[in-house]
Motif scaffolding. Structure first.
Motif, PDB file in Angstrom:
ATOM      1  N   LEU A   3       0.892  -1.226   0.037  1.00 56.44           N
ATOM      2  CA  LEU A   3      -0.181   0.026  -0.056  1.00 56.44           C
ATOM      3  C   LEU A   3       0.904   1.181  -0.157  1.00 56.44           C
ATOM      4  CD1 LEU A   3      -2.755   1.598   0.497  1.00 56.44           C
ATOM      5  CD2 LEU A   3      -2.423   1.350   2.820  1.00 56.44           C
ATOM      6  N   THR A   4       0.733   2.217  -1.017  1.00 56.07           N
ATOM      7  CA  THR A   4       1.364   3.256  -1.308  1.00 56.07           C
ATOM      8  C   THR A   4       0.538   4.666  -1.217  1.00 56.07           C
ATOM      9  OG1 THR A   4       3.292   2.073  -2.338  1.00 56.07           O
ATOM     10  CG2 THR A   4       3.031   4.348  -2.311  1.00 56.07           C
ATOM     11  N   ILE A   5       0.666   5.540  -0.304  1.00 53.40           N
ATOM     12  CA  ILE A   5      -0.246   6.677  -0.245  1.00 53.40           C
ATOM     13  C   ILE A   5       0.752   7.978  -0.365  1.00 53.40           C
ATOM     14  CG2 ILE A   5      -1.747   8.140   1.155  1.00 53.40           C
ATOM     15  CD1 ILE A   5      -2.566   5.574   2.571  1.00 53.40           C
ATOM     16  N   GLU A   6       0.530   8.933  -1.296  1.00 52.42           N
ATOM     17  CA  GLU A   6       1.116   9.970  -1.259  1.00 52.42           C
ATOM     18  C   GLU A   6       0.369  11.141  -1.504  1.00 52.42           C
ATOM     19  OE1 GLU A   6       3.463   9.260  -5.106  1.00 52.42           O
ATOM     20  OE2 GLU A   6       4.812   7.789  -4.050  1.00 52.42           O
ATOM     21  N   GLY A   7       0.569  12.162  -0.437  1.00 54.54           N
ATOM     22  CA  GLY A   7      -0.164  13.335  -0.481  1.00 54.54           C
ATOM     23  C   GLY A   7      -1.480  13.494  -0.486  1.00 54.54           C
ATOM     24  N   LEU A   8      -2.034  12.655   0.245  1.00 52.47           N
ATOM     25  CA  LEU A   8      -3.484  12.409   0.379  1.00 52.47           C
ATOM     26  C   LEU A   8      -4.213  13.292   1.256  1.00 52.47           C
ATOM     27  CD1 LEU A   8      -5.886  10.476  -0.464  1.00 52.47           C
ATOM     28  CD2 LEU A   8      -5.288   9.261   1.909  1.00 52.47           C
ATOM     29  N   HIS A   9      -5.268  14.116   0.636  1.00 51.10           N
ATOM     30  CA  HIS A   9      -6.053  14.868   1.237  1.00 51.10           C
ATOM     31  C   HIS A   9      -7.322  14.720   1.238  1.00 51.10           C
ATOM     32  CE1 HIS A   9      -2.480  17.573   0.449  1.00 51.10           C
ATOM     33  NE2 HIS A   9      -3.030  18.293   1.380  1.00 51.10           N
ATOM     34  N   VAL A  21      -1.126  13.434   3.556  1.00 43.81           N
ATOM     35  CA  VAL A  21      -0.674  11.931   4.248  1.00 43.81           C
ATOM     36  C   VAL A  21       0.336  11.262   3.199  1.00 43.81           C
ATOM     37  CG1 VAL A  21      -1.404   9.832   5.385  1.00 43.81           C
ATOM     38  CG2 VAL A  21      -2.386  11.794   6.008  1.00 43.81           C
ATOM     39  N   ASP A  22       1.616  10.903   3.771  1.00 47.18           N
ATOM     40  CA  ASP A  22       2.448  10.038   2.747  1.00 47.18           C
ATOM     41  C   ASP A  22       2.684   8.694   3.546  1.00 47.18           C
ATOM     42  OD1 ASP A  22       2.391  11.846   0.909  1.00 47.18           O
ATOM     43  OD2 ASP A  22       4.510  12.717   1.809  1.00 47.18           O
ATOM     44  N   LEU A  23       2.099   7.519   3.226  1.00 47.82           N
ATOM     45  CA  LEU A  23       2.425   6.336   4.000  1.00 47.82           C
ATOM     46  C   LEU A  23       2.649   5.041   2.826  1.00 47.82           C
ATOM     47  CD1 LEU A  23       1.830   5.251   7.086  1.00 47.82           C
ATOM     48  CD2 LEU A  23      -0.636   4.695   6.078  1.00 47.82           C
ATOM     49  N   THR A  24       3.569   4.267   3.595  1.00 47.62           N
ATOM     50  CA  THR A  24       3.867   2.875   2.807  1.00 47.62           C
ATOM     51  C   THR A  24       3.886   1.815   3.556  1.00 47.62           C
ATOM     52  OG1 THR A  24       5.608   4.105   1.239  1.00 47.62           O
ATOM     53  CG2 THR A  24       5.503   1.741   1.371  1.00 47.62           C
ATOM     54  N   VAL A  25       3.005   0.888   3.366  1.00 41.78           N
ATOM     55  CA  VAL A  25       3.094  -0.270   3.977  1.00 41.78           C
ATOM     56  C   VAL A  25       3.174  -1.523   3.218  1.00 41.78           C
ATOM     57  CG1 VAL A  25       1.708  -1.853   5.767  1.00 41.78           C
ATOM     58  CG2 VAL A  25       1.080   0.454   5.338  1.00 41.78           C
ATOM     59  N   THR A  47     -11.184   6.594   3.524  1.00 38.07           N
ATOM     60  CA  THR A  47     -10.614   7.291   2.214  1.00 38.07           C
ATOM     61  C   THR A  47      -9.846   6.124   1.435  1.00 38.07           C
ATOM     62  OG1 THR A  47     -10.409   9.445   3.057  1.00 38.07           O
ATOM     63  CG2 THR A  47      -9.249   8.866   1.044  1.00 38.07           C
ATOM     64  N   ILE A  48      -9.141   5.216   1.901  1.00 38.55           N
ATOM     65  CA  ILE A  48      -8.317   4.141   1.207  1.00 38.55           C
ATOM     66  C   ILE A  48      -9.675   3.247   0.779  1.00 38.55           C
ATOM     67  CG2 ILE A  48      -7.090   2.070   1.657  1.00 38.55           C
ATOM     68  CD1 ILE A  48      -5.764   3.729   3.921  1.00 38.55           C
ATOM     69  N   GLY A  57      -4.135  13.620  -4.275  1.00 37.78           N
ATOM     70  CA  GLY A  57      -3.169  12.373  -3.840  1.00 37.78           C
ATOM     71  C   GLY A  57      -3.515  11.248  -4.303  1.00 37.78           C
ATOM     72  N   SER A  58      -2.510  10.046  -4.181  1.00 35.63           N
ATOM     73  CA  SER A  58      -2.450   8.884  -4.531  1.00 35.63           C
ATOM     74  C   SER A  58      -2.723   7.718  -3.535  1.00 35.63           C
ATOM     75  CB  SER A  58      -1.117   8.622  -5.547  1.00 35.63           C
ATOM     76  OG  SER A  58      -1.024   7.336  -5.898  1.00 35.63           O
ATOM     77  N   VAL A  59      -3.574   6.864  -3.899  1.00 34.82           N
ATOM     78  CA  VAL A  59      -3.409   5.348  -3.088  1.00 34.82           C
ATOM     79  C   VAL A  59      -3.290   4.358  -3.920  1.00 34.82           C
ATOM     80  CG1 VAL A  59      -4.930   4.114  -1.462  1.00 34.82           C
ATOM     81  CG2 VAL A  59      -5.313   6.845  -1.427  1.00 34.82           C
ATOM     82  N   GLN A  60      -2.428   3.825  -3.761  1.00 33.28           N
ATOM     83  CA  GLN A  60      -2.087   2.466  -4.621  1.00 33.28           C
ATOM     84  C   GLN A  60      -1.957   1.553  -3.939  1.00 33.28           C
ATOM     85  OE1 GLN A  60       1.108   3.122  -7.415  1.00 33.28           O
ATOM     86  NE2 GLN A  60       0.449   5.178  -8.029  1.00 33.28           N
ATOM     87  N   LEU A  61      -2.399   0.260  -4.426  1.00 36.75           N
ATOM     88  CA  LEU A  61      -2.394  -0.976  -4.055  1.00 36.75           C
ATOM     89  C   LEU A  61      -1.612  -2.108  -5.010  1.00 36.75           C
ATOM     90  CD1 LEU A  61      -2.728  -2.944  -1.567  1.00 36.75           C
ATOM     91  CD2 LEU A  61      -4.980  -3.831  -2.725  1.00 36.75           C
ATOM     92  N   GLY A  62      -0.428  -2.428  -4.787  1.00 35.92           N
ATOM     93  CA  GLY A  62       0.328  -3.121  -5.892  1.00 35.92           C
ATOM     94  C   GLY A  62       0.615  -2.387  -7.320  1.00 35.92           C
ATOM     95  N   GLY A  63       0.543  -1.010  -7.164  1.00 35.37           N
ATOM     96  CA  GLY A  63       0.696  -0.171  -8.299  1.00 35.37           C
ATOM     97  C   GLY A  63      -0.566   0.285  -8.956  1.00 35.37           C
ATOM     98  N   THR A  64      -1.625  -0.321  -8.625  1.00 35.44           N
ATOM     99  CA  THR A  64      -2.805   0.138  -9.189  1.00 35.44           C
ATOM    100  C   THR A  64      -3.646   1.153  -8.404  1.00 35.44           C
ATOM    101  OG1 THR A  64      -3.398  -2.162  -9.728  1.00 35.44           O
ATOM    102  CG2 THR A  64      -5.168  -0.749  -9.403  1.00 35.44           C
ATOM    103  N   GLU A  65      -3.715   2.268  -8.880  1.00 36.81           N
ATOM    104  CA  GLU A  65      -4.254   3.553  -8.425  1.00 36.81           C
ATOM    105  C   GLU A  65      -5.682   3.495  -8.115  1.00 36.81           C
ATOM    106  OE1 GLU A  65      -4.597   6.786  -6.535  1.00 36.81           O
ATOM    107  OE2 GLU A  65      -2.787   6.679  -7.764  1.00 36.81           O
ATOM    108  N   LEU A  66      -6.101   3.555  -6.541  1.00 38.06           N
ATOM    109  CA  LEU A  66      -7.521   3.509  -6.162  1.00 38.06           C
ATOM    110  C   LEU A  66      -8.074   4.837  -5.855  1.00 38.06           C
ATOM    111  CD1 LEU A  66      -6.625   0.689  -3.577  1.00 38.06           C
ATOM    112  CD2 LEU A  66      -7.372   0.371  -6.120  1.00 38.06           C
ATOM    113  N   ALA A  67      -7.546   5.865  -5.683  1.00 40.15           N
ATOM    114  CA  ALA A  67      -7.775   7.127  -5.202  1.00 40.15           C
ATOM    115  C   ALA A  67      -8.914   7.403  -6.225  1.00 40.15           C
ATOM    116  CB  ALA A  67      -7.009   8.213  -5.171  1.00 40.15           C
TER     117      ALA A  67
END
Length: 228
Positions: A3-9, A21-25, A47-48, A57-67
């Motif tokens: 899970l990769t989150i970048e600049g989430l508002h 919010v920036d976050l990587t799991v 939001t996720i 911002g971006s929410v990606q799971l395994g490289g697939t954009e979900l936002a």
């Protein structure tokens, strides 16, 4: 999957709750997000999951954009939410909950009941006949049967007696050992540490201090958390 989150508002109406919010799991790890009421923890997992629309911002799971995708599409992509307060259906039996949630995959009904044997004893009980701990187990089972690659848990121990909360934490910790990626929201650090050593703190919609636990190394700064 990672899970990769970048600049989430994100937020509600005219108000913003999450501020960049920036976050990587990484895949197969668990991260606990700590914070007080109103910090933005539930908004983050909603939001996720697509229940709250990301403003930027971006929410990606395994490289697939979900936002900004609809919640049903995010669920199909492998995201499952165990909501705060359980939210099981009062008029449906445990067996009916499991049947409605089931999709083909590794998590079968029998595997779920092996993990949560108490539910096997309550198959004919309706949602309003379950204890808080049993309802929480059912909420977890329901999520697993959707075959998630990312499991979101919003304060799963809230309102439970000490022994039941310990059982829930044990189950969540066991799930992390199956290779599932887990994002756990908690208010109590001791609950989080029983599941994972990877902890971050959310305050006023921004990620702040990062705590290093015994189970792994974490690094980060204000607004950023990266597990390595």
């Amino acid at each position: 999957m990672t899970l990769t989150i970048e600049g989430l508002h994100a937020g509600y109406g005219g108000g913003t709750v999450l501020h960049g919010v920036d976050l990587t799991v990484p895949e197969g790890t668990a991260l606990a997000v700590l914070g007080m009421n109103g910090a933005g923890k539930t908004t983050l997992v909603h939001t996720i999951a697509g229940l709250v629309k990301a403003r930027s911002g971006s929410v990606q799971l395994g490289g697939t954009e979900l936002a900004r995708r609809p919640a049903h599409a995010i669920a199909r992509a492998g995201v499952a939410l165990v909501p705060q307060g359980r939210r099981v259906f009062a008029s449906l039996t445990v067996a009916e909950h499991l049947t409605l949630s089931r999709r083909k995959g590794e998590w079968t009904r029998q595997r779920v009941l092996d993990l949560l044997p108490r539910l096997g004893e309550r198959l004919t009980h309706k949602g309003n006949q379950l204890s808080g701990g049993e309802a929480q187990m059912l909420a977890i089972a329901r999520a697993l049967l959707t075959q998630p690659r990312l499991l979101l848990l919003d304060e799963p121990c809230e309102g439970l007696a000490v022994d039941l909360a310990a059982r829930v934490r044990s189950v969540v910790a066991e799930l992390t050992r199956t290779g599932l990626t887990v994002l756990l929201v908690e208010q109590q650090p001791e609950h989080a540490r029983a599941v994972t050593g990877h902890l971050v703190h959310l305050e006023n919609g921004t990620l702040g201090a990062v705590t290093e636990g015994d189970e792994g190394d974490t690094q980060g700064a204000a607004g950023i958390s990266v597990l390595r």
